[in-house]
Design a protein around this motif. Structure first.
Motif, PDB file in Angstrom:
ATOM      1  N   UNK A  45       1.639 -20.512 -24.895  1.00 12.80           N
ATOM      2  CA  UNK A  45       1.420 -19.626 -26.039  1.00 12.80           C
ATOM      3  C   UNK A  45       0.133 -19.997 -26.775  1.00 12.80           C
ATOM      4  N   UNK A  46      -0.123 -21.295 -26.870  1.00 15.50           N
ATOM      5  CA  UNK A  46      -1.356 -21.739 -27.532  1.00 15.50           C
ATOM      6  C   UNK A  46      -2.567 -21.231 -26.758  1.00 15.50           C
ATOM      7  N   UNK A  47      -2.495 -21.325 -25.442  1.00 13.09           N
ATOM      8  CA  UNK A  47      -3.608 -20.871 -24.611  1.00 13.09           C
ATOM      9  C   UNK A  47      -3.809 -19.366 -24.729  1.00 13.09           C
ATOM     10  N   UNK A  48      -2.702 -18.615 -24.743  1.00  9.31           N
ATOM     11  CA  UNK A  48      -2.813 -17.156 -24.870  1.00  9.31           C
ATOM     12  C   UNK A  48      -3.364 -16.769 -26.237  1.00  9.31           C
ATOM     13  N   UNK A  49      -2.884 -17.445 -27.294  1.00  5.97           N
ATOM     14  CA  UNK A  49      -3.382 -17.155 -28.641  1.00  5.97           C
ATOM     15  C   UNK A  49      -4.879 -17.416 -28.731  1.00  5.97           C
ATOM     16  N   UNK A  50      -5.339 -18.474 -28.074  1.00  6.33           N
ATOM     17  CA  UNK A  50      -6.770 -18.780 -28.095  1.00  6.33           C
ATOM     18  C   UNK A  50      -7.570 -17.691 -27.384  1.00  6.33           C
ATOM     19  N   UNK A  51      -7.022 -17.179 -26.279  1.00  2.00           N
ATOM     20  CA  UNK A  51      -7.700 -16.104 -25.546  1.00  2.00           C
ATOM     21  C   UNK A  51      -7.741 -14.821 -26.375  1.00  2.00           C
ATOM     22  N   UNK A  52      -6.639 -14.534 -27.082  1.00  2.00           N
ATOM     23  CA  UNK A  52      -6.619 -13.346 -27.942  1.00  2.00           C
ATOM     24  C   UNK A  52      -7.647 -13.479 -29.067  1.00  2.00           C
ATOM     25  N   UNK A  53      -7.752 -14.667 -29.632  1.00  2.00           N
ATOM     26  CA  UNK A  53      -8.729 -14.894 -30.700  1.00  2.00           C
ATOM     27  C   UNK A  53     -10.148 -14.658 -30.184  1.00  2.00           C
ATOM     28  N   UNK A  54     -10.414 -15.091 -28.958  1.00  2.00           N
ATOM     29  CA  UNK A  54     -11.738 -14.871 -28.368  1.00  2.00           C
ATOM     30  C   UNK A  54     -12.017 -13.382 -28.193  1.00  2.00           C
ATOM     31  N   UNK A  55     -11.012 -12.631 -27.744  1.00  2.00           N
ATOM     32  CA  UNK A  55     -11.187 -11.182 -27.585  1.00  2.00           C
ATOM     33  C   UNK A  55     -11.478 -10.513 -28.928  1.00  2.00           C
ATOM     34  N   UNK A  56     -10.782 -10.956 -29.962  1.00  2.00           N
ATOM     35  CA  UNK A  56     -11.003 -10.380 -31.290  1.00  2.00           C
ATOM     36  C   UNK A  56     -12.398 -10.713 -31.817  1.00  2.00           C
ATOM     37  N   UNK A  57     -12.864 -11.926 -31.539  1.00  2.00           N
ATOM     38  CA  UNK A  57     -14.209 -12.311 -31.980  1.00  2.00           C
ATOM     39  C   UNK A  57     -15.255 -11.404 -31.337  1.00  2.00           C
ATOM     40  N   UNK A  58     -15.065 -11.088 -30.056  1.00  2.00           N
ATOM     41  CA  UNK A  58     -16.025 -10.222 -29.365  1.00  2.00           C
ATOM     42  C   UNK A  58     -16.121  -8.855 -30.043  1.00  2.00           C
ATOM     43  N   UNK A  59     -14.988  -8.328 -30.480  1.00  2.00           N
ATOM     44  CA  UNK A  59     -15.003  -7.029 -31.173  1.00  2.00           C
ATOM     45  C   UNK A  59     -15.610  -7.177 -32.564  1.00  2.00           C
ATOM     46  N   UNK A  60     -15.189  -8.223 -33.281  1.00  3.39           N
ATOM     47  CA  UNK A  60     -15.629  -8.392 -34.669  1.00  3.39           C
ATOM     48  C   UNK A  60     -17.125  -8.649 -34.757  1.00  3.39           C
ATOM     49  N   UNK A  61     -17.676  -9.339 -33.756  1.00  6.79           N
ATOM     50  CA  UNK A  61     -19.108  -9.642 -33.799  1.00  6.79           C
ATOM     51  C   UNK A  61     -19.976  -8.404 -33.623  1.00  6.79           C
TER      52      UNK A  61
ATOM     53  N   UNK B 280     -21.882   5.009 -34.425  1.00  7.81           N
ATOM     54  CA  UNK B 280     -21.402   4.942 -33.039  1.00  7.81           C
ATOM     55  C   UNK B 280     -20.883   3.543 -32.711  1.00  7.81           C
ATOM     56  N   UNK B 281     -21.568   2.507 -33.202  1.00  6.65           N
ATOM     57  CA  UNK B 281     -21.115   1.131 -32.959  1.00  6.65           C
ATOM     58  C   UNK B 281     -19.746   0.908 -33.587  1.00  6.65           C
ATOM     59  N   UNK B 282     -19.563   1.414 -34.799  1.00  5.78           N
ATOM     60  CA  UNK B 282     -18.290   1.221 -35.507  1.00  5.78           C
ATOM     61  C   UNK B 282     -17.165   1.966 -34.796  1.00  5.78           C
ATOM     62  N   UNK B 283     -17.438   3.182 -34.345  1.00  7.19           N
ATOM     63  CA  UNK B 283     -16.412   3.955 -33.629  1.00  7.19           C
ATOM     64  C   UNK B 283     -15.979   3.219 -32.367  1.00  7.19           C
ATOM     65  N   UNK B 284     -16.948   2.691 -31.615  1.00  8.34           N
ATOM     66  CA  UNK B 284     -16.615   1.962 -30.385  1.00  8.34           C
ATOM     67  C   UNK B 284     -15.791   0.714 -30.698  1.00  8.34           C
ATOM     68  N   UNK B 285     -16.176  -0.014 -31.744  1.00 13.90           N
ATOM     69  CA  UNK B 285     -15.450  -1.240 -32.088  1.00 13.90           C
ATOM     70  C   UNK B 285     -14.024  -0.924 -32.523  1.00 13.90           C
ATOM     71  N   UNK B 286     -13.853   0.121 -33.294  1.00 14.89           N
ATOM     72  CA  UNK B 286     -12.504   0.493 -33.722  1.00 14.89           C
ATOM     73  C   UNK B 286     -11.658   0.938 -32.532  1.00 14.89           C
ATOM     74  N   UNK B 287     -12.282   1.626 -31.587  1.00 13.05           N
ATOM     75  CA  UNK B 287     -11.561   2.038 -30.386  1.00 13.05           C
ATOM     76  C   UNK B 287     -11.119   0.820 -29.581  1.00 13.05           C
TER      77      UNK B 287
END
Length: 537
Positions: free
Chosen positions: A430-446, A498-505
């Motif tokens: 679960x710790x490993x999966x949570x870390x991977x999810x956090x990385x995915x979220x960072x990619x969107x947030x950046x 357009x960047x914001x629409x893509x990120x929200x999607x």
């Protein structure tokens, strides 16, 4: 007395000597060493005014106790000095103010501190000086109460302002009674008291403490006995100029000669009686269509209260950072673990608005006129075009802020979950999966905002701005002056949108798939899911 009709190019005498012309007081001053600085000159016309009501009515006062009036434009003069009760014989006539309402009326102040007379001397005449009334009730009996200047209000008859050697006074009944008008005004000699009529401000020139301005006299001009007896009252606001920003003069740090500029805002004044003290007070600003564009929190002191509307509409959604910046775990968000960044607001256009005061369930409304900056070359179509694009930029900023807030909330929960599981020494998957999810979220947030900014230094020159930062800059350049937006302003806005629409999607897809799968796993193991997957708005 002299008069010019050509802007000072030449002057004509229009009176004989209006002083005592006492030659014994006109010699060299200073004893063995002459000291003729000017302050000791005697037999000088010290005060002058002309009636704004009737042409040709002139008043003159000297520094040796003489007062004259002319009713024929200087053709002849009448000495009215002997008509004043308790008149200081050698007093200095410091100020004369011819009434703005009655040709025969005038106010006069004199003082005699140089000859040991420290009493206030304030007078009123209503018959061209044939008789005078001394009006000093309410003035403090003090060695520094000798009087310096007087001014009649240009809007409300009977409202007077009086300056003494250490205080400013106001009278609401034509001088019959005076009361101090101090607030934060320093105790200094009030040498000049005048109303700047266009902006309706009271201007005070002191000796040694600079110029002071009481902005917006409308509450004093409208303060009647009925208002004082009421529980609440909203004064009619003065017209407000929507001035554009100006570059101020360069000054040195801690320069004690630098003054304070007035608020670039609409001044909203209201009265609260004793029963309303401490009540919840709000002030709403509505446009011509009735839409509320701003709600302000008001003060609730007994007496006159004032709030300012800076012509801005409500701010959009603020950004709430819940995870420390990348590579900067040392940044402290405080006990609430949140750092808030303000949303964006849009400056409202000139026009007619409605101000509504709400206190204890009662409402009071007044009309407010917001005027265009008279120095601006932009017209209303330019201002409307600017407002339209600014509203789109604000909408985009709100959409980006909403997405960032959702991501930050997800990441905060994931990091807290990881910390708990690590403390328990179990559920490594679960710790490993949570870390991977956090990385995915960072990619969107950046894509939406710069995550390395610490808020403590030169973030904008160290790290490239992302959509949120670029929208902020775009809003700044678009809202300059009263200019319409350029084609490139609109083009950049579309690119950022357009960047914001893509990120929200991408965020919505992440919530439906990866996060949903993780939440099912958590629930299967008896753990609480990561919440907040829906939009905050």
């Amino acid at each position: 007395m002299h008069r010019t009709r050509n802007g000072g190019q030449s002057w004509d005498e229009i009176s004989p000597d209006l002083t005592t012309n006492d030659k014994s007081r006109q010699g060299v001053s200073g004893g063995l060493t002459p000291d003729n600085l000017g302050v000791e000159y005697c037999c000088v016309i010290y005060a002058f005014d002309e009636s704004p009501v009737q042409q040709g009515v002139l008043w003159a006062g000297s520094n040796d106790g003489k007062i004259h009036v002319s009713r024929d434009d200087g053709g002849s003069w009448q000495d009215v000095s002997g008509n004043l009760p308790d008149w200081p014989v050698d007093g200095v006539v410091r100020g004369i103010d011819a009434s703005k309402w009655d040709a025969g009326k005038a106010y006069l102040v004199a003082e005699g501190h140089q000859v040991g007379d420290f009493r206030p001397h304030v007078y009123r005449t209503e018959n061209y000086g044939e008789s005078w009334t001394k009006i000093i009730d309410g003035i403090e009996d003090h060695i520094l109460s000798f009087t310096r200047d007087i001014s009649e209000d240009p809007v409300r008859p009977g409202l007077l302002y009086l300056g003494t050697e250490n205080r400013l006074y106001v009278s609401f009944n034509d001088g019959d009674d005076w009361q101090p008008l101090i607030n934060n005004l320093p105790p200094a000699p009030m040498y000049g008291v005048v109303v700047q009529e266009h902006f309706n401000d009271l201007v005070i020139g002191t000796y040694g403490r600079g110029f002071w301005i009481m902005d917006d006299l409308t509450p004093l001009q409208q303060l009647t006995d009925e208002v004082r007896a009421s529980s609440a009252h909203l004064f009619q606001p003065r017209d407000a100029y929507r001035f554009n920003s100006r570059t101020g003069p360069a000054t040195m740090p801690n320069d004690l000669t630098v003054g304070e500029n007035p608020q670039n805002a609409a001044y909203i004044n209201y009265w609260l009686g004793e029963a309303m003290t401490g009540s919840d007070v709000s002030v709403r600003i509505s446009d011509a269509s009735g839409e509320v564009v701003r709600t302000l929190e008001g003060t609730s002191d007994q007496g006159i209260n004032r709030v300012f509307w800076d012509f801005q509409g409500e701010r959009s959604t603020s950004i709430r950072r819940r995870v420390t910046p990348r590579y900067a775990d040392w940044v402290d968000y405080g006990p609430e673990r949140v750092r808030e960044q303000n949303g964006m607001s849009v400056r409202q256009p000139p026009g007619t608005y409605t101000v509504t005061l709400e206190v204890n369930g009662e409402e009071f409304s007044r009309e407010l006129r917001v005027l265009k900056d008279p120095n601006s070359t932009g017209d209303m179509s330019d201002i409307r075009a600017q407002q339209a694009l600014m509203e789109e930029i604000q909408r985009d900023h709100a959409d980006a802020a909403d997405a960032v807030n959702r991501i930050e909330w997800f990441r905060r929960q994931l990091q807290d979950l990881q910390a708990v599981l690590q403390d328990q020494g179990e559920a490594g998957d679960l710790i490993e999966t949570a870390d991977a999810l956090n990385t995915s979220l960072i990619e969107i947030e950046e894509e939406l905002m710069q995550l390395q900014g610490t808020g403590t230094g030169q973030d904008m020159v160290r790290y490239p701005g992302k959509a949120v930062e670029k929208l902020g800059h775009l809003g700044q350049v678009t809202s300059v002056g009263d200019f319409p937006p350029t084609d490139q302003d609109a083009e950049v806005q579309a690119l950022l949108r357009a960047i914001i629409i893509d990120a929200r999607s991408d965020l919505d897809e992440f919530t439906r798939s990866e996060l949903a799968d993780f939440n099912r796993t958590l629930q299967e193991r008896g753990l609480n899911p990561v919440i907040g997957g829906d939009s905050d708005r």
